[in-house]
Design a protein around this motif. Structure first.
Motif, PDB file in Angstrom:
ATOM      1  N   SER A 131       0.835  -1.196   0.000  1.00  0.00           N
ATOM      2  CA  SER A 131       0.000   0.000   0.000  1.00  0.00           C
ATOM      3  C   SER A 131       0.869   1.244   0.000  1.00  0.00           C
ATOM      4  O   SER A 131       2.059   1.189   0.315  1.00  0.00           O
ATOM      5  CB  SER A 131      -0.932   0.020   1.221  1.00  0.00           C
ATOM      6  OG  SER A 131      -0.196   0.227   2.408  1.00  0.00           O
ATOM      7  N   VAL A 132       0.251   2.342  -0.370  1.00  0.00           N
ATOM      8  CA  VAL A 132       0.866   3.659  -0.280  1.00  0.00           C
ATOM      9  C   VAL A 132      -0.096   4.513   0.526  1.00  0.00           C
ATOM     10  O   VAL A 132      -1.279   4.629   0.189  1.00  0.00           O
ATOM     11  CB  VAL A 132       1.101   4.281  -1.675  1.00  0.00           C
ATOM     12  CG1 VAL A 132       1.543   5.733  -1.554  1.00  0.00           C
ATOM     13  CG2 VAL A 132       2.122   3.466  -2.454  1.00  0.00           C
ATOM     14  N   ALA A 133       0.420   5.098   1.591  1.00  0.00           N
ATOM     15  CA  ALA A 133      -0.383   5.976   2.434  1.00  0.00           C
ATOM     16  C   ALA A 133       0.070   7.417   2.233  1.00  0.00           C
ATOM     17  O   ALA A 133       1.241   7.683   1.963  1.00  0.00           O
ATOM     18  CB  ALA A 133      -0.246   5.578   3.899  1.00  0.00           C
ATOM     19  N   SER A 134      -0.883   8.324   2.364  1.00  0.00           N
ATOM     20  CA  SER A 134      -0.608   9.737   2.180  1.00  0.00           C
ATOM     21  C   SER A 134      -1.454  10.535   3.166  1.00  0.00           C
ATOM     22  O   SER A 134      -2.437  10.019   3.706  1.00  0.00           O
ATOM     23  CB  SER A 134      -0.947  10.138   0.746  1.00  0.00           C
ATOM     24  OG  SER A 134      -0.631  11.492   0.513  1.00  0.00           O
ATOM     25  N   ILE A 135      -1.081  11.772   3.357  1.00  0.00           N
ATOM     26  CA  ILE A 135      -1.911  12.668   4.152  1.00  0.00           C
ATOM     27  C   ILE A 135      -3.182  12.952   3.351  1.00  0.00           C
ATOM     28  O   ILE A 135      -3.124  13.308   2.170  1.00  0.00           O
ATOM     29  CB  ILE A 135      -1.167  13.994   4.451  1.00  0.00           C
ATOM     30  CG1 ILE A 135       0.158  13.716   5.162  1.00  0.00           C
ATOM     31  CG2 ILE A 135      -2.047  14.956   5.238  1.00  0.00           C
ATOM     32  CD1 ILE A 135       0.023  13.023   6.492  1.00  0.00           C
TER      33      ILE A 135
END
Length: 137
Positions: free
Chosen positions: A94-98
């Motif tokens: 996964s890629v998490a971001s604000i």
């Protein structure tokens, strides 16, 4: 709070957990839902079986998971399961971001990277499908 190495998170609220959950057979998902409390991590968390099933179907249809502030009110996460030669999910990425930094263009870029990377890793593990979650479409 953010996820720390070795920490445990809910399957129904995280991008990684939801990606793996959607890759399981329906009977296994039902067993998990019947034996796990669907606790809310944020006000955006799915907390009943119908919501989780709706999310599972959406993940299978589009080919990736989305955690839109469900595990942490400040984050947005896109994930996908990684499949092996038997078509079984063995991992997820996964890629998490604000959350505040996500716009449609950035989201599509992350989706593309997550899907292509997960497919490439899956194919290196012997997966023969051309699309992720293909057997559910």
């Amino acid at each position: 709070p953010t996820a720390k190495l070795g920490s445990r998170r809910n399957m129904h609220t995280t991008g990684l957990g939801k990606a793996l959950l959607a890759a399981l057979p329906d009977a296994r998902i039902q067993f998990i839902l019947e034996n796990q409390e669907l606790n809310a991590k944020t006000q955006y968390s799915n907390t009943n079986e119908a919501e989780v099933w709706q999310d599972v179907q959406a993940i299978r249809s589009r080919g990736y998971s989305i955690d839109e502030r469900e595990d942490n009110a400040e984050t947005y996460c896109i994930g996908s399961a990684i499949f092996d030669q038997n078509g079984e999910a063995v991992a997820a990425i996964s890629v998490a971001s604000i959350h505040a930094t996500i716009n449609p263009e950035r989201e599509q870029m992350i989706v593309s990277l997550v899907q292509s990377t997960a497919l490439k890793i899956s194919q290196q593990l012997g997966y023969r499908g051309a699309k992720l979650y293909a057997e559910y479409r």
